[in-house]
Design a protein around this motif. Structure first.
Motif, PDB file in Angstrom:
ATOM      1  N   ARG A  11     -31.348  10.380  20.524  1.00  0.00           N
ATOM      2  CA  ARG A  11     -31.500   9.034  21.082  1.00  0.00           C
ATOM      3  C   ARG A  11     -31.023   8.967  22.533  1.00  0.00           C
ATOM      4  O   ARG A  11     -31.624   8.279  23.351  1.00  0.00           O
ATOM      5  CB  ARG A  11     -30.746   8.013  20.223  1.00  0.00           C
ATOM      6  CG  ARG A  11     -31.061   6.583  20.625  1.00  0.00           C
ATOM      7  CD  ARG A  11     -30.323   5.579  19.777  1.00  0.00           C
ATOM      8  NE  ARG A  11     -30.750   5.632  18.407  1.00  0.00           N
ATOM      9  CZ  ARG A  11     -31.374   4.642  17.777  1.00  0.00           C
ATOM     10  NH1 ARG A  11     -31.639   3.534  18.403  1.00  0.00           N
ATOM     11  NH2 ARG A  11     -31.716   4.766  16.516  1.00  0.00           N
ATOM     12  N   ASP A  31     -30.052  -0.066  22.907  1.00  0.00           N
ATOM     13  CA  ASP A  31     -30.911   0.111  21.730  1.00  0.00           C
ATOM     14  C   ASP A  31     -31.814  -1.085  21.486  1.00  0.00           C
ATOM     15  O   ASP A  31     -32.941  -0.938  21.033  1.00  0.00           O
ATOM     16  CB  ASP A  31     -30.063   0.354  20.475  1.00  0.00           C
ATOM     17  CG  ASP A  31     -29.435   1.733  20.460  1.00  0.00           C
ATOM     18  OD1 ASP A  31     -29.676   2.515  21.408  1.00  0.00           O
ATOM     19  OD2 ASP A  31     -28.711   2.043  19.504  1.00  0.00           O
ATOM     20  N   HIS A  76     -37.554   5.191  19.378  1.00  0.00           N
ATOM     21  CA  HIS A  76     -36.903   6.300  18.675  1.00  0.00           C
ATOM     22  C   HIS A  76     -37.524   6.508  17.299  1.00  0.00           C
ATOM     23  O   HIS A  76     -37.817   7.635  16.902  1.00  0.00           O
ATOM     24  CB  HIS A  76     -35.393   6.040  18.572  1.00  0.00           C
ATOM     25  CG  HIS A  76     -34.643   7.185  18.013  1.00  0.00           C
ATOM     26  ND1 HIS A  76     -34.080   7.149  16.753  1.00  0.00           N
ATOM     27  CD2 HIS A  76     -34.368   8.408  18.522  1.00  0.00           C
ATOM     28  CE1 HIS A  76     -33.484   8.304  16.526  1.00  0.00           C
ATOM     29  NE2 HIS A  76     -33.646   9.087  17.579  1.00  0.00           N
TER      30      HIS A  76
END
Length: 87
Positions: A11, A31, A76
């Motif tokens: 990530r 994120d 991701h």
């Protein structure tokens, strides 16, 4: 094969790639930051990010999938799934 489908895609590497393509500090690519509304990514820039993802991970991202790439977390998941399928 690993039981963890995201094992092949780091990530933080993904965050760095996206930040570099967007010319932003990595800490801005959180994120859950929305690429379109929070990071001002237009469709052309999203396409450029997708091209870099395709090159780095040797995957194919179609036009509809590019539209779904809204956060680092969704990117991701998509890239991880494609990398795992390609194995």
């Amino acid at each position: 094969m690993s039981g963890n489908p995201t094992a092949g895609v780091n990530r933080e590497d993904l965050r760095a790639l996206i930040a570099e393509e967007l010319e932003l500090p990595t800490e801005e690519v959180t994120d859950e930051a929305n690429l379109k509304t929070d990071l001002a990514v237009d469709s052309l820039t999203a396409m450029e990010v997708a091209v870099q993802l395709e090159k780095k991970y040797r995957i194919k991202i179609d036009e509809e999938e590019i539209k779904s790439l809204t956060t680092l977390a969704t990117i991701h998941r998509l890239v991880s799934a494609k990398v795992e399928t390609a194995r």
